[in-house]
Design a protein around this motif. Sequence first.
Motif, mmCIF file in Angstrom:
data_model
loop_
_atom_site.group_PDB
_atom_site.id
_atom_site.type_symbol
_atom_site.label_atom_id
_atom_site.label_comp_id
_atom_site.label_asym_id
_atom_site.label_seq_id
_atom_site.Cartn_x
_atom_site.Cartn_y
_atom_site.Cartn_z
ATOM 1 N N ILE A 262 0.640 -1.070 -0.097
ATOM 2 C CA ILE A 262 -0.028 0.054 0.084
ATOM 3 C C ILE A 262 0.805 1.474 -0.230
ATOM 4 O O ILE A 262 1.802 1.263 0.902
ATOM 5 C CB ILE A 262 -1.100 0.038 1.348
ATOM 6 N N PRO A 263 0.615 2.344 -0.792
ATOM 7 C CA PRO A 263 1.437 3.348 -0.875
ATOM 8 C C PRO A 263 1.186 4.233 0.467
ATOM 9 O O PRO A 263 0.095 4.227 1.227
ATOM 10 C CB PRO A 263 0.962 4.087 -2.054
ATOM 11 N N VAL A 264 2.198 4.863 0.983
ATOM 12 C CA VAL A 264 1.835 5.661 2.280
ATOM 13 C C VAL A 264 0.588 6.601 2.405
ATOM 14 O O VAL A 264 0.375 7.153 1.284
ATOM 15 C CB VAL A 264 3.051 6.570 2.637
ATOM 16 N N ARG A 265 -0.024 6.191 3.217
ATOM 17 C CA ARG A 265 -1.299 7.127 3.457
ATOM 18 C C ARG A 265 -0.889 8.441 4.683
ATOM 19 O O ARG A 265 -0.551 8.097 5.753
ATOM 20 C CB ARG A 265 -2.487 6.291 3.822
ATOM 21 N N LEU A 266 -1.501 9.308 4.572
ATOM 22 C CA LEU A 266 -1.312 10.620 5.367
ATOM 23 C C LEU A 266 -2.705 11.165 6.046
ATOM 24 O O LEU A 266 -2.818 12.575 5.844
ATOM 25 C CB LEU A 266 -0.186 11.495 4.886
ATOM 26 N N PRO A 267 -3.490 10.480 6.545
ATOM 27 C CA PRO A 267 -4.829 11.209 6.909
ATOM 28 C C PRO A 267 -4.731 12.226 8.151
ATOM 29 O O PRO A 267 -3.775 12.015 8.957
ATOM 30 C CB PRO A 267 -5.667 9.964 7.242
ATOM 31 N N TRP A 268 -5.573 13.395 7.988
ATOM 32 C CA TRP A 268 -5.388 14.134 9.190
ATOM 33 C C TRP A 268 -4.054 14.701 9.643
ATOM 34 O O TRP A 268 -3.498 15.082 9.021
ATOM 35 C CB TRP A 268 -6.576 13.466 10.331
ATOM 36 N N GLU A 269 -4.071 14.299 10.962
ATOM 37 C CA GLU A 269 -2.916 14.782 11.828
ATOM 38 C C GLU A 269 -1.791 13.814 11.351
ATOM 39 O O GLU A 269 -0.414 14.024 11.780
ATOM 40 C CB GLU A 269 -3.156 14.668 13.347
ATOM 41 N N VAL A 270 -1.805 12.949 10.695
ATOM 42 C CA VAL A 270 -0.532 12.298 10.470
ATOM 43 C C VAL A 270 0.276 12.859 9.338
ATOM 44 O O VAL A 270 1.489 12.901 9.622
ATOM 45 C CB VAL A 270 -0.876 10.802 9.545
ATOM 46 N N ALA A 271 -0.297 13.711 8.527
ATOM 47 C CA ALA A 271 0.537 14.757 7.484
ATOM 48 C C ALA A 271 1.525 15.508 8.134
ATOM 49 O O ALA A 271 2.772 15.342 7.739
ATOM 50 C CB ALA A 271 -0.227 15.344 6.542
ATOM 51 N N PRO A 272 1.244 16.531 8.866
ATOM 52 C CA PRO A 272 2.202 17.173 9.639
ATOM 53 C C PRO A 272 3.172 16.481 10.480
ATOM 54 O O PRO A 272 4.395 16.930 10.430
ATOM 55 C CB PRO A 272 1.500 18.282 10.325
#
Length: 357
Positions: A262-272
């Motif tokens: 699975i390619p990396v996922r960055l939902p909500w607070e995970v992105a910052p």
Amino acid sequence: MADKRPQRGATLNRESNRFNLPERTADGDWLDDQAGIDGAPPRLRTSVTVERARTIISRNTSPDIGFDRSINPYRGCEHGCIYCFARPTHAFHDLSPGLDFESKLFAKPDAPALLRAELAKRGYSAQPIAFGTNTDPYQPIEAEWRITRGCIEVLSDTDHPLTITTKSDRVLHDIDLLAAMAAKGLAAVALSITSLDPRIAMTLEPRAPTPERRLAAVRKLVAAGIPTHVSIAPVIPAITDHEIEHLVERAAEAGARSVSFIPVRLPWEVAPLFRAWLDAHFPDRAGKVMAIIGAIRDGRDNDPGFFTRMRGSGPWADLLRTRFQIACRKHGLNRERIVLRSDLFRPPEGPQGELFG
């Protein structure tokens, strides 16, 4: 405030602003000792709070997920994987998805009893229960709390199917139960391995066992007759994507029956949190990594859409998928699906059944 913490994944401990919560700029341990600090902050202590849940089986109707029920014995995860999509759930408890998520944990010791009660309800229909869908059921505190094992014992007693996804070779502690269940077609295990480079793994997943220990666990599970899958999740562009072919090869050598990515996922607070981690550990390529993620996620840090969230889209995603499929064909993987039985399930006996059994 961002700092590299020994054996921790996140460099920040910010609260979510989705729920109008104040931002926590430092963890409590650091504030307690701040006057005596000279340089780096102290190591974070891990705390565990008992959670008295009312039910233990979570249900979902997501069309791109291959199970409809799961069990999470713990909230938060000490493995500290920086990319973990479960991090935002800690915001619901007025805690940070950052360092709090990996140091302020919740355990559900009533889980086995709750599970037995739910399986005994009239009309319950058995389908595989998934462990490890949110936080890892074999994170370090399982050695003391043994909640995952307690749940497996209930499922073993009732011939109920289960699947387990973990980054830990601690799953081998329950190989006695899992092997007996697998002999009946009731159990399968997936080991998540994101990188074979110990230095990358140490920053990505600071308190998870090393990649080689996980591969050794795959071999032991296979030798015990347990259908075993390897999950290469997530693949991070410009950091781990060059390892896809080698990871598939090593999974096949270890005896895994199938593999996925699975390619990396960055939902909500995970992105910052992920951006801050990149700046701390890979400042030379942070911009490149995020640019490729944007190309895979339709110009955003994250794509929440069903099906595309697991696959990505665009030329970069297509290239990753093509490389992965060629590697799988080369090593003879994914030729058949792992299918578990549900027809053997026997509801738990109540007090009268135990009395007159």
